[in-house]
Design a protein around this motif. Structure first.
Motif, PDB file in Angstrom:
ATOM      1  N   LEU A 102      -9.343  -9.033   3.782  1.00 56.28           N
ATOM      2  CA  LEU A 102      -9.067  -9.293   5.192  1.00 56.28           C
ATOM      3  C   LEU A 102      -7.670  -9.860   5.387  1.00 56.28           C
ATOM      4  N   ALA A 114       1.689   2.282  -4.858  1.00 50.66           N
ATOM      5  CA  ALA A 114       0.734   1.539  -4.057  1.00 50.66           C
ATOM      6  C   ALA A 114       0.287   2.371  -2.860  1.00 50.66           C
ATOM      7  N   GLY A 115       1.236   3.176  -2.305  1.00 43.60           N
ATOM      8  CA  GLY A 115       0.892   4.054  -1.193  1.00 43.60           C
ATOM      9  C   GLY A 115      -0.165   5.066  -1.601  1.00 43.60           C
ATOM     10  N   LEU A 153      -0.705  -2.014 -11.005  1.00 39.98           N
ATOM     11  CA  LEU A 153      -1.874  -1.523 -10.278  1.00 39.98           C
ATOM     12  C   LEU A 153      -2.648  -2.724  -9.744  1.00 39.98           C
ATOM     13  N   HIS A 154      -3.456  -2.486  -8.721  1.00 40.50           N
ATOM     14  CA  HIS A 154      -4.186  -3.626  -8.146  1.00 40.50           C
ATOM     15  C   HIS A 154      -5.402  -3.991  -9.002  1.00 40.50           C
ATOM     16  N   GLU A 155      -6.070  -5.068  -8.637  1.00 44.24           N
ATOM     17  CA  GLU A 155      -7.122  -5.628  -9.480  1.00 44.24           C
ATOM     18  C   GLU A 155      -8.345  -4.722  -9.612  1.00 44.24           C
ATOM     19  N   VAL A 172     -10.068  -1.738  -3.806  1.00 44.84           N
ATOM     20  CA  VAL A 172     -10.293  -3.115  -3.356  1.00 44.84           C
ATOM     21  C   VAL A 172      -9.957  -3.253  -1.878  1.00 44.84           C
ATOM     22  N   LEU A 226       6.229   0.793  -4.592  1.00 43.00           N
ATOM     23  CA  LEU A 226       5.662   0.902  -3.245  1.00 43.00           C
ATOM     24  C   LEU A 226       4.988   2.256  -3.052  1.00 43.00           C
ATOM     25  N   LEU A 256      -1.044  -3.340   2.849  1.00 45.38           N
ATOM     26  CA  LEU A 256      -1.354  -3.881   1.528  1.00 45.38           C
ATOM     27  C   LEU A 256      -2.538  -3.165   0.908  1.00 45.38           C
ATOM     28  N   VAL A 257      -2.524  -3.111  -0.388  1.00 41.69           N
ATOM     29  CA  VAL A 257      -3.711  -2.684  -1.118  1.00 41.69           C
ATOM     30  C   VAL A 257      -3.819  -3.638  -2.315  1.00 41.69           C
ATOM     31  N   THR A 267      -3.797 -10.119   6.166  1.00 42.46           N
ATOM     32  CA  THR A 267      -2.964  -9.403   7.134  1.00 42.46           C
ATOM     33  C   THR A 267      -2.309  -8.209   6.456  1.00 42.46           C
ATOM     34  N   GLY A 268      -2.466  -7.035   7.051  1.00 41.03           N
ATOM     35  CA  GLY A 268      -1.846  -5.839   6.501  1.00 41.03           C
ATOM     36  C   GLY A 268      -2.744  -5.089   5.538  1.00 41.03           C
ATOM     37  N   ASP A 269      -3.813  -5.736   5.099  1.00 35.85           N
ATOM     38  CA  ASP A 269      -4.744  -5.060   4.190  1.00 35.85           C
ATOM     39  C   ASP A 269      -5.855  -4.439   5.030  1.00 35.85           C
ATOM     40  N   LEU A 274      -2.388   4.635  -3.928  1.00 42.90           N
ATOM     41  CA  LEU A 274      -3.654   3.894  -4.052  1.00 42.90           C
ATOM     42  C   LEU A 274      -4.231   3.579  -2.679  1.00 42.90           C
ATOM     43  N   ARG A 275      -3.342   3.276  -1.747  1.00 48.79           N
ATOM     44  CA  ARG A 275      -3.764   2.944  -0.387  1.00 48.79           C
ATOM     45  C   ARG A 275      -4.445   4.164   0.237  1.00 48.79           C
ATOM     46  N   ARG A 276      -3.825   5.333   0.067  1.00 43.92           N
ATOM     47  CA  ARG A 276      -4.388   6.555   0.639  1.00 43.92           C
ATOM     48  C   ARG A 276      -5.688   6.945  -0.051  1.00 43.92           C
ATOM     49  N   ARG A 308      -7.808   4.955  -1.232  1.00 45.27           N
ATOM     50  CA  ARG A 308      -8.811   4.066  -0.655  1.00 45.27           C
ATOM     51  C   ARG A 308      -9.164   4.502   0.760  1.00 45.27           C
ATOM     52  N   ILE A 365      -0.749  -5.665  -2.920  1.00 45.90           N
ATOM     53  CA  ILE A 365       0.504  -4.962  -3.212  1.00 45.90           C
ATOM     54  C   ILE A 365       0.923  -4.184  -1.972  1.00 45.90           C
ATOM     55  N   ASN A 366       2.176  -4.272  -1.618  1.00 46.91           N
ATOM     56  CA  ASN A 366       2.676  -3.547  -0.449  1.00 46.91           C
ATOM     57  C   ASN A 366       2.863  -2.067  -0.790  1.00 46.91           C
ATOM     58  N   SER A 367       2.902  -1.221   0.247  1.00 44.44           N
ATOM     59  CA  SER A 367       2.944   0.215  -0.047  1.00 44.44           C
ATOM     60  C   SER A 367       3.774   0.988   0.952  1.00 44.44           C
ATOM     61  N   LEU A 368       4.192   2.158   0.529  1.00 44.66           N
ATOM     62  CA  LEU A 368       4.864   3.121   1.401  1.00 44.66           C
ATOM     63  C   LEU A 368       4.085   4.419   1.359  1.00 44.66           C
ATOM     64  N   ILE A 369       3.918   5.035   2.536  1.00 45.75           N
ATOM     65  CA  ILE A 369       3.278   6.347   2.585  1.00 45.75           C
ATOM     66  C   ILE A 369       4.113   7.254   3.484  1.00 45.75           C
ATOM     67  N   THR A 418      -5.216 -12.709  10.712  1.00 40.69           N
ATOM     68  CA  THR A 418      -3.990 -12.628  11.497  1.00 40.69           C
ATOM     69  C   THR A 418      -3.357 -11.260  11.323  1.00 40.69           C
TER      70      THR A 418
END
Lengths: 1012, 476
Positions: B278, B49-50, B208-210, B275, B46, A691-692, B280-282, B52-54, B56, A695-699, A592
């Motif tokens: 699927l 996490a950002g 930190l994430h898993e 990591v 946040l 999410l990562v 939502t938002g990941d 880590l998101r980048r 990835r 965990i939610n994130s801001l960039i 979703t």
């Protein structure tokens, strides 16, 4: 400017005005009767003392009664659709009758000059374009834009595709912004209304804007309808288009794209009259692109394996079985788009008035059947307008409208899932019967339908849901109070407010059992979308009109006021993939996605306008300034000023010109208007990174906001001449304009090593220079026969004058391979840049190959009336203006274009299509950048006004029958359906991407109008 | 008269209240402005996490790009030949990568992360509720990520140099620095971060994430920091740093999380991961065999895979990480090169992608040992990997084998052990072996070549050339 200071100034002015009320003079009364030529009484004519804004109206017998000052006065009588009359009434005379002539060339009327002021069209100092209800409603259309097409001098109006329910763009005097808002401002009865285009979530199924359907729920390629489609054109009295900056400056920083001022019908004094119109019509595919006739398997699966036209190697045995010994060809286009179901429209309206009350009410229901299977639209609307006079000084008026608009537009345009029909048909060899089986199942399509996806277009047409439903409510009120009215002075205070709100609900659903649905491993897709729009605006206006009515000074009108506006857009979409069978909701899917977006904008402004009529109304002068500030500007407290000046001079019956000349009017106007930054341009923001690992994130946002962002500013100079000859039977207007837009909203690139990509800036300059020529004539007016003719000619050139950022591609295209507009310093913005072997030694270069802007667009409107018969026609001619025919490209690539059956002239061994595609494949895109010239018969109507004896059988006063058609005929060399279509819908540039659109149709209607 | 007065006052009232400037102060509800975020509760979490998101976000492109350059695989997107031609053929007749083309990536996303690291470092310093120890721990973490992102950049740009500094004002240009300066900056940054982690107490003030399981406190994260430092120093050593860098690499490796005696494949997989999910938002893996059916293996993977002791079965790593397609796929638009090899290094869309793991560390350690004279140790490391991960018999190499042969032995293990993790092309360049990579087409207009470096993207160069050509850098 200090708010408090301005307010106290206004208050002082009000008190001053109030203080002089006591000076009222003695008055006398004049009565009389207004009739048309031929003797019929004329109700609702306006009778006023020359030079004064307010007057009285005649009753249903044409009678009037007006109080005038003692002494000699001049009375002026005006009525919509009739030429004005005036007469001097000496002191001792107490009656005066008038006979008014029909105004076939529409020389009369008023034009908007401010929030609450107008001026007679003849005294206007800017070019004026008004379309009245009769002209607008001659031939029904999918939406009002089509009904304006060819009728507005200086505007180009395009339909985005042929899907039912509308979707069209109005562009006035070229594009005036690159990344800012490109639509005109629409104002209905004083209220700015939304023409938002809100995607519905179809992208979740088509993946047109991105291959991973889940990440972008809705997109610009969702085949979006702009919300002007909710308007019932039959409710409209007239449409006025403010083109020049001098005219539109009164709308300040929302006006560079022009302003379309729509006035709805209002009540008329007299007994209630009823009008019922019943229409029935049909539409038919007007132009087929045809298909390749396959003869045998050797053609379909060439022995040398050169081109696998079946796409999927697994489909070869199927093809062999189908083409043994010869192939049977199926006309998919006819089967999918051959629907000719009836369309219906019922209109019921009433208007009347008694005493101090006048009203207009209407209800309508319109059902349009699409030519494609399982498509259609239905709009049901009601409107109520009321005007109430309270005492001798207060005028109240208001209106409300409610609309439900339900659209089923099917799938069309670009897609990456293999389901858009015109896209797929280019790839599927037309040798297999894919129609729905008797038991409701569908044959499996073995052939690739673009890319490597396989789907059955008939199953898609029947089973994919693309529903959109809008409920819309609009309302406006106006209160005007005559503070003072004597001695040629009139001071009027008015308040005007209105709101426009709608809710748009969308459902896009592809059931899990469709052939293509397992492609992403998640069968079934549902996207639900809900959007709320609220626009609210109000204004307070103080108008002081001084009309000494001397020979030298006709009148001065000073207006001062303030407006505030607010608009809110909230969009919420949920898409889900991997659905439970038969459940068309987003809950319960495997994957979703959610989109939630809110935008809230507020504006405030003050204005001061002055207009003067001098020298026996020969000289008209206007000046004004509007001060605007908005929550989307970087500096929210700062007012941006948009000034204007204009003047016109009329030589009436000039003796120095020929004796056939009635009038020569020279006009010149200078003005500035603005275009607001986009929502959020001012903000330096973090984006939600998603999410990562839960965990939610801001960039940091890739595009850096600019806290100094300000509106784009257009400065325009307009010159014109209006000529009138032969007792006004021949009228000619020429306008030249030169608009210059500076402080363009641009994205300046940042060094990527900064970690960001771009920054919002104001900068650069672009221009639009053009001509507008209008010719109106009554070539024949003999006995009962009249021929009226109008020619509109428009031509302009649009160019970048200065660009502080590197050249860039305008959003909304598919790159150099297929052609697009580029913003390049010193070059036309309408050039199409594409790959062509024009480099050194024939190297492929991305270069200018054509101009998307036509040399000119000219429309010819001719009306013939003889006794009770009327024929009207509207022809529209576009001279060049190139188009990226990606439809042609798809069909050539897929091997099913009709030109595979046509040997090339230069080399009969290969077909035209093969030759064209191989030229393209070698890097020359010009073969698909095609000339979009056309001559279209947009409208034709035959009307018979039944004699009163016929009408009386129905106990009606009036009975009219008409037969009309839209787009009945077109002459063009264009390969695909229509060079006006655009895959990306309403866009500032790149409005020429023809990619597998919903096909065009010709529409016929039979209407019966009965008046009681 | 009175009515007029009331009306006038009412009108003026509406006007004054409606035009109050404060009413124009509206928030942007779609997101938070950097101004609003400064110091707000929870924002630091946040932002981390950002980062880590980048981190990835850049990996898929890094993996598919280096896989194509290093002849590990292809990307056969239907109808888009440029995913093949831009990487393997380059500009016509020039044997180089188009700086404006599809292969000039692995730049923007890494700098995007560096910007966020920079901004987050400032947030840490400004955070009122953090103790000096906590600040030190987060700074150490961010410094480690900074070093890692810069290492990705210099390992693809090599001699062209990179930009190492992020300016507060994004409009200000930072200069390019040479490869040597870049490596010393990276190693120093990682060392400084290590010191900060050591002074960072027992726990991070953020989660930190898993993918960091086992490395999610300052002392354990420090092991990860040293692993990255070992990789950075080893890369530096083969890029002109020589013996000094090898020594630094050995020192870092010694205090990393290396386990040189793995018993199972699981032991080799211990490490730090990005990591995917699927939810939502990941975001999904993107290079997995379920979600990306266009990322395919190079045929040489099959021909070069060694045989197990039975003499028939191929290297377990080959069978584990690849599969045979039912029908061979071709590059679109007539670019040839059929392959019937699918890649399943990552099998599902939720598979994690390693940042660094024990298997790499053992082989990196082998490189270090070989370079520092411990050939036997290097061979022991090779065997630890090939027997456990590949199911192969121990190598025939001995302490008496030439260095070059032992190196090739290490590189064979790295190729199959670290398939589609972004190593082979970089290793081949580090050891001057790019010419040993196979070319599928050697003649004609579509002849292949092996890229030495990824060029600096044209967009970077254009901005520099417009504003200050002296800062354009040698790669522009």
């Amino acid at each position: 400017m200090g708010t408090r200071k301005l307010a106290s100034a206004i208050l002082a002015l009000l008190l001053a005005a109030v203080g002089t009320v006591a000076n009222a003079q003695d008055t006398r009364e004049i009565t009389g009767r207004i009739t048309q030529v031929g003797g019929a009484p004329l109700a609702d004519a306006n009778i006023s003392v020359l030079g004064q804004a307010l007057g009285v109206r005649s009753n249903e017998n044409g009678e009037y009664r007006i109080r005038v000052p003692q002494g000699e006065v001049s009375l002026l009588v005006r009525a919509i659709g009739f030429k004005r009359e005036s007469a001097r009434v000496p002191a001792g005379q107490s009656t005066s009758d008038f006979i008014l002539e029909k105004d076939v060339l529409q020389l009369e009327g008023v034009t908007v000059t401010g929030q609450a002021t107008t001026i007679d069209k003849r005294n206007a100092s800017t070019a004026v374009t008004i379309v009245n209800t009769d002209e607008l409603n001659r031939v029904p259309a999918r939406s009002i834009e089509n009904q304006l097409s060819g009728k507005i001098l200086g505007a180009r109006i395009f339909e985005n595709n042929g899907a039912p329910g509308g979707g069209a763009q109005v562009q006035i005097r070229g594009a005036t912004s690159i990344l800012g808002q490109g639509d005109p401002l629409y104002v209905i009865d004083g209220v700015a209304v939304s023409n938002a285009t809100i995607p519905n979530g179809l992208n979740s199924i088509t993946a047109a804007g991105g291959v991973t359907g889940g990440t972008q729920i809705g997109g610009g390629q969702d085949n979006v309808v702009n919300r002007l489609a909710d308007l019932n054109p039959a409710d409209i009295e007239n449409v006025e288009v403010l083109k020049s900056a001098a005219a539109s400056a009164i709308y300040g920083s929302r006006a560079t794209n022009g302003v379309v001022v729509i006035t709805t019908k209002r009540g008329r004094s007299g007994a209630p009259s009823w009008n019922i119109t019943q229409r029935v019509g049909t539409a038919a595919l007007s132009r087929k692109i045809g298909f390749r006739k396959w003869t045998d398997i050797n053609e379909l699966v060439p022995a040398d394996d050169s081109t696998l036209w079946v796409g999927n190697p697994d489909a070869i045995p199927v093809a062999q079985a189908l083409c043994a010994p010869t192939c049977t060809n199926y006309d998919y286009e006819q089967q999918l788009f051959g629907r000719t179901d009836p369309s219906w429209e019922t209109l019921l309206s009433t208007r009347g008035g008694a005493g101090d009350t006048r009203y207009f009410a209407s209800v309508s229901d319109k059902q349009e059947a699409g030519i494609m299977l399982n498509t259609g639209a239905r709009r049901t609307a009601g409107r109520f307008n009321i005007d109430q006079v309270v005492g001798s000084r207060l005028n109240l008026s208001g209106g409300i409208g409610v609309t439900r608009n339900f659209l089923q537009r099917g799938i069309s345009g670009n897609d990456n899932a293999g389901i858009s029909p015109v896209y797929d048909l280019g790839y599927i060899p037309h040798v297999i019967d894919l129609r729905r089986n008797a038991d409701g199942t569908y044959p499996v399509n073995p052939f690739y339908a673009g890319g490597t996806s396989v789907s059955n277009p008939f199953a898609n047409a029947y089973e994919i849901v693309n529903d959109e439903e809008v409920w819309r409510q609009t309302g406006n009120i106006r209160a005007a109070y005559d503070i003072f009215n004597a001695g040629g002075h009139n001071v009027n205070l008015s308040y005007q407010g209105g709101l426009d709100r709608f809710q748009q609900e969308g459902l896009a659903y592809a059931p899990p059992d469709l052939q293509f649905e397992p492609n992403d491993g998640l069968p079934g897709t549902a996207a639900v979308a809900s959007s709320q729009v609220l626009q609210f605006n109000q204004s307070v206006n103080l108008i002081w009109n001084w009309a000494p009515a001397t020979e030298w000074i006709g009148s001065f009108t000073t207006s001062l006021g303030a407006t505030t506006g607010q608009n809110t857009l909230r969009t919420y979409r949920v898409a889900s993939r991997g659905l439970i069978p038969t459940v068309p909701i987003a809950q319960g899917g495997n994957v979703t996605a959610v989109e939630d977006n809110r935008q809230n904008v507020r504006d405030q402004s003050y204005y001061l306008n002055e207009q003067a009529l001098l020298l026996d109304e020969a000289l008209s002068l206007a000046a004004g300034v509007r001060l605007d500030r908005s929550s989307v500007n970087g500096d929210r407290k700062k007012f941006y000023a948009f000034p204007k000046y204009s003047a016109s001079y009329r030589f009436q019956q000039p003796t120095w010109a020929s004796r056939y000349t009635d009038e020569i009017k020279l006009r010149a106007a200078w003005g500035q208007s603005g275009n607001l930054p986009n929502f959020g341009d001012r903000d330096v923001i973090f984006n939600n990174g998603g999410l990562v690992g839960g965990i939610n994130s801001l960039i940091s946002a890739n595009i850096l906001g600019n806290p100094d962002i300000k509106p784009e500013v257009m400065t325009e100079i307009e010159y014109g001449v209006d000529l009138s000859f032969l007792d006004q039977r021949l009228n000619f207007e020429v306008t030249n304009y030169n608009r210059n837009i500076k402080d363009l909203l641009l994205n300046a690139p940042l060094a990527l090593s900064s970690g960001l990509t771009q920054r919002k800036i104001n900068g650069g300059e672009m221009s639009v220079k053009g001509w507008e020529v209008g010719l109106t004539a009554v070539p024949i007016q003999r006995g009962a026969f009249t021929w009226t003719s109008r020619i509109n000619f428009t031509s302009n050139r649009q160019k970048i004058e200065n660009l502080p950022v590197p050249d860039f591609n305008v959003p909304g295209s598919f790159g150099a391979t297929y052609g697009r507009n580029r913003i390049v310093d010193g070059e036309r913005t309408t050039w199409i840049w594409a790959n062509a072997p024009l480099g050194v030694g024939g190297a492929i270069r991305d270069t200018i190959v054509a101009d998307a802007n036509p040399n000119h667009q000219t429309s010819f409107s001719n009306d013939f009336s003889w006794r009770s018969w009327t024929v009207t026609t509207l022809l529209d001619w576009r001279d060049e203006g190139f188009v990226s025919s990606m439809t042609n490209n798809l069909w050539d690539e897929g091997g099913n274009s009709r030109d595979y059956n046509k040997p090339s002239r230069s080399d009969p061994a290969v077909s035209v299509a093969e030759q064209r595609y191989s030229t393209f494949a070698s890097g020359d895109s010009r073969v698909y950048i095609q000339d979009g010239s056309f001559l279209k018969l947009r409208e034709v109507t035959l009307t018979w006004q039944a004699p009163a004896s016929f009408a009386s059988v129905l106990r009606a006063n009036e009975l009219r029958l008409s037969l009309s058609g839209r787009n009945l005929w077109a002459n063009m060399d264009y390969w695909a359906y229509d060079p006006e279509f655009n895959n990306f819908g309403n866009t500032n540039f790149n409005r020429f991407i023809d990619l597998a659109p919903f096909p065009t149709s010709r529409q016929f209607f039979f209407s019966v109008d009965v008046g009681y | 008269m009175q009515k007029a007065f009331i009306l006038g006052v009412a009108g003026a009232f509406v006007l004054v209240t409606a035009c109050n400037a404060d009413r124009l102060t509206l928030p942007n509800q779609n997101t938070v402005t950097q101004e609003e975020a400064a110091g707000a509760t929870g924002v630091l979490q946040l932002q981390v996490a950002g980062v880590l998101r980048r981190l990835r976000g850049g990996r898929q492109n890094f993996i598919t790009t280096t896989a194509r350059f290093g002849r590990e695989g292809y990307v056969y997107t239907p109808n888009e030949g440029r995913f093949t031609s831009n990487f393997l053929i380059g500009l016509p007749g020039e044997n180089r990568i188009d700086p404006a083309g599809f292969a000039a990536g692995a730049w923007t996303t890494h700098y995007g992360d560096l910007r966020d690291i920079h901004v987050t470092r400032q947030s840490v310093e400004a955070a009122p509720l953090l103790s000096p120890e906590q600040k030190s721990s987060v700074q150490g973490m961010l410094g480690t990520f900074e070093g890692l992102e810069l290492l990705y950049l210099i390992s693809t740009r090599d001699t062209l140099g990179i930009v190492v500094e992020i300016k507060d004002n994004p409009q200000e240009l930072a200069p390019f620095v040479s490869r040597d300066s870049a490596y010393s900056y990276i190693m120093n940054t990682l060392d400084a971060a290590y010191a900060q982690l050591q002074a960072g107490g027992a726990a991070f003030p953020v989660t930190l994430h898993e993918g960091f399981a086992g490395f999610d406190s300052p002392p354990t994260f420090a092991l990860f920091n040293r692993a990255i430092a070992a990789r950075a120093a080893a890369y530096s050593a083969t890029s002109g740093g020589g013996a000094t860098s090898w020594t630094r690499a050995a020192a870092a490796m010694a205090v990393s999380f290396i386990n040189p005696a793995p018993a199972t494949v699981a032991d080799l997989n211990v490490g730090v991961y990005n990591v995917h999910s699927l939810a939502t938002g990941d975001s999904a893996n993107g290079v997995d065999s379920t979600g990306n059916t266009d990322f395919l293996g190079h045929p040489s993977l099959r021909t070069d895979a060694q045989l197990k002791a039975d003499g028939v079965t191929q290297d377990d790593r080959f069978t584990r990480k690849t599969f045979t397609l039912p029908t061979a796929r071709n590059a679109p638009q007539g670019l040839g090169i059929p392959t019937d090899l699918g890649l399943r290094v990552y099998k599902t869309q939720e598979d994690a992608v390693p940042i660094i793991r024990n298997e790499e560390l053992i082989l990196l350690d082998a490189e270090i040992r070989l370079a520092t004279g411990d050939k036997a140790g290097a061979i022991a490391n090779i065997n630890a990997v090939r027997t456990i991960s590949g199911g192969l018999p121990p190598t025939t190499l001995t302490a008496g084998s030439p260095d070059a042969d032992v190196l090739l032995g290490i590189l064979y293990e790295k190729r199959y052990s670290l398939l589609a993790e972004g190593h082979r092309w970089i290793d081949a360049r580090r050891y001057g072996l790019l010419n040993t990579l196979p070319l599928d087409i050697t003649t004609g207009v579509n002849a292949h070549f092996v890229a030495k470096v990824i060029p600096i993207p044209q967009a970077e160069c254009l901005v520099r050339a417009r504003s200050d050509p002296s800062l354009a850098g040698p790669g522009c």
